[in-house]
Design a protein around this motif. Structure first.
Motif, PDB file in Angstrom:
ATOM      1  N   ASP A 167     -43.673 -63.393 -45.114  1.00 26.05           N
ATOM      2  CA  ASP A 167     -45.122 -63.604 -45.050  1.00 26.05           C
ATOM      3  C   ASP A 167     -45.458 -65.070 -44.809  1.00 26.05           C
ATOM      4  OD1 ASP A 167     -45.534 -60.938 -45.512  1.00 26.05           O
ATOM      5  OD2 ASP A 167     -46.148 -61.161 -47.614  1.00 26.05           O
ATOM      6  N   TYR A 168     -44.779 -65.951 -45.516  1.00 27.51           N
ATOM      7  CA  TYR A 168     -45.078 -67.382 -45.415  1.00 27.51           C
ATOM      8  C   TYR A 168     -44.779 -67.907 -44.020  1.00 27.51           C
ATOM      9  CZ  TYR A 168     -44.986 -72.410 -46.297  1.00 27.51           C
ATOM     10  OH  TYR A 168     -45.218 -73.759 -46.239  1.00 27.51           O
ATOM     11  N   PHE A 169     -43.614 -67.562 -43.472  1.00 29.25           N
ATOM     12  CA  PHE A 169     -43.251 -68.066 -42.154  1.00 29.25           C
ATOM     13  C   PHE A 169     -44.139 -67.469 -41.064  1.00 29.25           C
ATOM     14  CE2 PHE A 169     -39.679 -69.623 -44.455  1.00 29.25           C
ATOM     15  CZ  PHE A 169     -39.229 -70.720 -43.745  1.00 29.25           C
ATOM     16  N   ALA A 170     -44.489 -66.192 -41.207  1.00 27.13           N
ATOM     17  CA  ALA A 170     -45.369 -65.554 -40.230  1.00 27.13           C
ATOM     18  C   ALA A 170     -46.759 -66.201 -40.260  1.00 27.13           C
ATOM     19  CB  ALA A 170     -45.467 -64.059 -40.504  1.00 27.13           C
ATOM     20  N   ALA A 171     -47.261 -66.453 -41.475  1.00 28.57           N
ATOM     21  CA  ALA A 171     -48.600 -67.034 -41.614  1.00 28.57           C
ATOM     22  C   ALA A 171     -48.672 -68.439 -41.027  1.00 28.57           C
ATOM     23  CB  ALA A 171     -49.005 -67.067 -43.089  1.00 28.57           C
ATOM     24  N   ASN A 172     -47.531 -69.134 -40.990  1.00 29.12           N
ATOM     25  CA  ASN A 172     -47.506 -70.504 -40.478  1.00 29.12           C
ATOM     26  C   ASN A 172     -46.867 -70.606 -39.087  1.00 29.12           C
ATOM     27  OD1 ASN A 172     -48.504 -72.446 -42.738  1.00 29.12           O
ATOM     28  ND2 ASN A 172     -47.196 -70.967 -43.801  1.00 29.12           N
ATOM     29  N   ASN A 173     -46.703 -69.418 -38.439  1.00 29.10           N
ATOM     30  CA  ASN A 173     -46.166 -69.367 -37.073  1.00 29.10           C
ATOM     31  C   ASN A 173     -44.833 -70.106 -36.936  1.00 29.10           C
ATOM     32  OD1 ASN A 173     -48.422 -67.916 -35.921  1.00 29.10           O
ATOM     33  ND2 ASN A 173     -49.601 -69.819 -36.117  1.00 29.10           N
ATOM     34  N   MET A 174     -43.948 -69.844 -37.891  1.00 27.83           N
ATOM     35  CA  MET A 174     -42.643 -70.480 -37.880  1.00 27.83           C
ATOM     36  C   MET A 174     -41.549 -69.422 -37.780  1.00 27.83           C
ATOM     37  SD  MET A 174     -42.932 -73.615 -40.645  1.00 27.83           S
ATOM     38  CE  MET A 174     -42.853 -72.531 -42.058  1.00 27.83           C
ATOM     39  N   GLU A 175     -40.461 -69.796 -37.152  1.00 27.04           N
ATOM     40  CA  GLU A 175     -39.298 -68.922 -37.055  1.00 27.04           C
ATOM     41  C   GLU A 175     -38.313 -69.265 -38.181  1.00 27.04           C
ATOM     42  OE1 GLU A 175     -38.928 -66.500 -34.833  1.00 27.04           O
ATOM     43  OE2 GLU A 175     -40.851 -66.975 -33.858  1.00 27.04           O
ATOM     44  N   PHE A 176     -37.544 -68.266 -38.600  1.00 23.77           N
ATOM     45  CA  PHE A 176     -36.484 -68.545 -39.566  1.00 23.77           C
ATOM     46  C   PHE A 176     -35.421 -67.461 -39.464  1.00 23.77           C
ATOM     47  CE2 PHE A 176     -38.929 -65.385 -41.728  1.00 23.77           C
ATOM     48  CZ  PHE A 176     -38.146 -64.825 -42.730  1.00 23.77           C
ATOM     49  N   ASN A 177     -34.251 -67.781 -39.944  1.00 22.29           N
ATOM     50  CA  ASN A 177     -33.128 -66.847 -39.933  1.00 22.29           C
ATOM     51  C   ASN A 177     -32.680 -66.594 -41.367  1.00 22.29           C
ATOM     52  OD1 ASN A 177     -32.802 -66.932 -36.957  1.00 22.29           O
ATOM     53  ND2 ASN A 177     -32.181 -69.058 -37.343  1.00 22.29           N
ATOM     54  N   THR A 178     -32.626 -65.323 -41.750  1.00 24.70           N
ATOM     55  CA  THR A 178     -32.225 -65.012 -43.115  1.00 24.70           C
ATOM     56  C   THR A 178     -30.718 -64.775 -43.195  1.00 24.70           C
ATOM     57  OG1 THR A 178     -32.697 -62.654 -42.751  1.00 24.70           O
ATOM     58  CG2 THR A 178     -34.435 -63.994 -43.740  1.00 24.70           C
ATOM     59  N   VAL A 179     -30.133 -65.260 -44.273  1.00 23.26           N
ATOM     60  CA  VAL A 179     -28.736 -64.989 -44.599  1.00 23.26           C
ATOM     61  C   VAL A 179     -28.786 -64.283 -45.947  1.00 23.26           C
ATOM     62  CG1 VAL A 179     -26.437 -65.964 -44.893  1.00 23.26           C
ATOM     63  CG2 VAL A 179     -28.105 -67.128 -43.423  1.00 23.26           C
ATOM     64  N   VAL A 180     -28.621 -62.958 -45.936  1.00 20.18           N
ATOM     65  CA  VAL A 180     -28.907 -62.129 -47.112  1.00 20.18           C
ATOM     66  C   VAL A 180     -27.632 -61.752 -47.851  1.00 20.18           C
ATOM     67  CG1 VAL A 180     -29.994 -59.997 -47.906  1.00 20.18           C
ATOM     68  CG2 VAL A 180     -30.965 -61.229 -45.964  1.00 20.18           C
ATOM     69  N   PHE A 181     -27.716 -61.802 -49.195  1.00 16.62           N
ATOM     70  CA  PHE A 181     -26.593 -61.432 -50.044  1.00 16.62           C
ATOM     71  C   PHE A 181     -27.085 -60.511 -51.151  1.00 16.62           C
ATOM     72  CE2 PHE A 181     -25.725 -65.538 -48.177  1.00 16.62           C
ATOM     73  CZ  PHE A 181     -24.411 -65.419 -47.737  1.00 16.62           C
ATOM     74  N   VAL A 182     -26.175 -59.693 -51.674  1.00 17.71           N
ATOM     75  CA  VAL A 182     -26.531 -58.729 -52.712  1.00 17.71           C
ATOM     76  C   VAL A 182     -26.648 -59.397 -54.075  1.00 17.71           C
ATOM     77  CG1 VAL A 182     -25.749 -56.673 -53.977  1.00 17.71           C
ATOM     78  CG2 VAL A 182     -25.506 -56.780 -51.487  1.00 17.71           C
ATOM     79  N   ASP A 183     -25.789 -60.371 -54.344  1.00 18.80           N
ATOM     80  CA  ASP A 183     -25.706 -60.984 -55.665  1.00 18.80           C
ATOM     81  C   ASP A 183     -26.177 -62.434 -55.613  1.00 18.80           C
ATOM     82  OD1 ASP A 183     -23.663 -62.597 -57.710  1.00 18.80           O
ATOM     83  OD2 ASP A 183     -24.504 -60.749 -58.527  1.00 18.80           O
ATOM     84  N   GLN A 184     -26.865 -62.868 -56.652  1.00 17.59           N
ATOM     85  CA  GLN A 184     -27.399 -64.229 -56.668  1.00 17.59           C
ATOM     86  C   GLN A 184     -26.299 -65.279 -56.626  1.00 17.59           C
ATOM     87  OE1 GLN A 184     -30.905 -65.042 -59.011  1.00 17.59           O
ATOM     88  NE2 GLN A 184     -29.985 -66.883 -59.846  1.00 17.59           N
ATOM     89  N   ASP A 185     -25.182 -65.014 -57.288  1.00 17.45           N
ATOM     90  CA  ASP A 185     -24.070 -65.969 -57.251  1.00 17.45           C
ATOM     91  C   ASP A 185     -23.568 -66.183 -55.826  1.00 17.45           C
ATOM     92  OD1 ASP A 185     -24.168 -66.351 -59.968  1.00 17.45           O
ATOM     93  OD2 ASP A 185     -22.561 -64.949 -60.425  1.00 17.45           O
ATOM     94  N   GLU A 186     -23.603 -65.107 -55.033  1.00 13.88           N
ATOM     95  CA  GLU A 186     -23.186 -65.217 -53.630  1.00 13.88           C
ATOM     96  C   GLU A 186     -24.167 -66.083 -52.845  1.00 13.88           C
ATOM     97  OE1 GLU A 186     -23.073 -61.165 -52.394  1.00 13.88           O
ATOM     98  OE2 GLU A 186     -21.006 -60.862 -53.015  1.00 13.88           O
ATOM     99  N   VAL A 187     -25.442 -65.946 -53.172  1.00 15.11           N
ATOM    100  CA  VAL A 187     -26.474 -66.745 -52.499  1.00 15.11           C
ATOM    101  C   VAL A 187     -26.246 -68.229 -52.774  1.00 15.11           C
ATOM    102  CG1 VAL A 187     -28.945 -67.190 -52.287  1.00 15.11           C
ATOM    103  CG2 VAL A 187     -28.145 -64.860 -52.681  1.00 15.11           C
ATOM    104  N   VAL A 188     -26.041 -68.544 -54.042  1.00 18.88           N
ATOM    105  CA  VAL A 188     -25.859 -69.941 -54.439  1.00 18.88           C
ATOM    106  C   VAL A 188     -24.607 -70.529 -53.793  1.00 18.88           C
ATOM    107  CG1 VAL A 188     -25.493 -71.506 -56.379  1.00 18.88           C
ATOM    108  CG2 VAL A 188     -27.080 -69.584 -56.608  1.00 18.88           C
ATOM    109  N   LYS A 189     -23.530 -69.762 -53.793  1.00 19.98           N
ATOM    110  CA  LYS A 189     -22.272 -70.249 -53.195  1.00 19.98           C
ATOM    111  C   LYS A 189     -22.437 -70.490 -51.696  1.00 19.98           C
ATOM    112  CE  LYS A 189     -17.284 -69.518 -53.069  1.00 19.98           C
ATOM    113  NZ  LYS A 189     -17.169 -70.075 -51.722  1.00 19.98           N
TER     114      LYS A 189
END
Length: 338
Positions: free
Chosen positions: A161-183
């Motif tokens: 929502d935030y990126f769309a509202a500000n007309n910005m592009e972004f790429n998500t790197v999605v993980f199941v576990d928060q520890d994986e995100v942090v690493k």
């Protein structure tokens, strides 16, 4: 006379129904001798185990307070570590009695999952963390960035929502576990780590050099975080809700872990009711009349829990802000016990 008898019969029926409803989970909890509490895998300040598997944190304190209210024993808790994707299934399946795990209260969750939010123990909002060396000063500078996100959270939709509202592009790197995100963020697989700002501060405190990372000033969402129980058991819901309210009320009335015994002799009617000296507000909950005294004696009030877990003097260093009491400029507020 007939009308009176009918009224009495209806009242008795409602009373029995209410008792049966609240007895279900409470009786199960009492039978096994502990509260099964769903928590995170480890977010410092909120719910995390140490090397001896002793759990601490603001959300852990809530679990301990619930056990204190039911058993007069704050240690009568067992913890189930859950990912964001597992948490609601575990609650609905009865694998846990309460979920106290950085969970955002939203309409769809409240109305579609068969769960009930107890209250907002921590008012938060989503933010962004970046490496200081990258020279980024604002979230508006993040167009085209690779962003690490945990799946199954409100974080994904908020970012979109935030990126769309500000007309910005972004790429998500999605993980199941928060520890994986942090690493992944630490390993440089993404430019940005986004989640609740409190969790960003908690994770940053664990980095080798926390000052190498900054949390950008923008808060892009409302994230009211709080405990959750299964819907349909009004009695257990009330116990869970008033456990939270008792910690807030104790802070407002100046009743703390260190002075609670002294406060038993207070002339203040509100303190008398809170501590069970006057009136009996425990029996309607299926608890003893000193249920709130036990919470304060064994765990403390809301301020004590906040300060020792996430407050300014901790590595996480969060000011009270919105989480201050209403009389101190915040929005934390407990209905009166009367």
């Amino acid at each position: 006379m007939q009308k009176t008898l009918v009224t009495i019969a209806v009242a008795a029926s409602l009373s029995l129904g209410a008792t049966a409803a609240h007895a279900a989970i409470l009786d199960d909890v009492k039978a096994k001798g502990y509260v099964q509490c769903g928590v995170t895998g480890g977010v410092p300040g909120f719910s995390a185990p140490d090397s001896n598997n002793v759990w601490t944190g603001l959300e852990v304190d809530y679990c301990r307070a619930l056990a204190a209210a039911v058993f007069n024993d704050a240690d009568a808790v067992r913890y189930t570590s859950l990912t964001s994707q597992e948490r609601f299934t575990a609650l609905s399946a009865g694998e846990i009695d309460v979920l106290s795990r950085t969970t955002t209260w939203t309409m769809s969750r409240d109305t579609q999952l068969g769960i009930s939010f107890v209250g907002t123990m921590f008012y938060d909002g989503q933010g962004f963390m970046v490496r200081k060396a990258d020279g980024i000063k604002s979230a508006l500078d993040l167009s085209g960035a690779a962003i690490c996100i945990e799946s199954g959270t409100t974080t994904e939709l908020n970012a979109a929502d935030y990126f769309a509202a500000n007309n910005m592009e972004f790429n998500t790197v999605v993980f199941v576990d928060q520890d994986e995100v942090v690493k992944a963020y630490e390993d440089g697989r993404c430019d940005v780590y986004t989640t609740d700002s409190s969790a960003l501060a908690a994770e940053r405190s664990k980095f080798a050099v926390p000052d190498d990372h900054i949390i950008l000033p923008e808060i892009i969402s409302k994230e009211p975080l709080g405990p959750v129980v299964r819907a349909g058991d009004t009695g257990w819901f009330n116990i869970a809700r008033w456990t939270y309210f008792a910690m807030l009320e104790a802070e407002e009335l100046g009743v703390s872990q260190s002075n609670v015994d002294e406060m038993l002799g207070s002339d203040n009617p509100a303190i008398k009711r809170l501590l069970g000296v006057e009136g009996d507000f425990g029996t309607p909950l299926g608890l003893t009349k000193d249920w709130a005294y036990q919470i304060i004696k064994l765990v403390g009030n809301y301020a004590e829990s906040y300060d020792r877990n996430v407050g300014p003097s901790t590595p996480i260093g969060l000011e009270r802000g919105l989480n201050a009491l209403w009389k101190d400029g915040g929005i934390q507020y407990a209905p009166p016990i009367r």
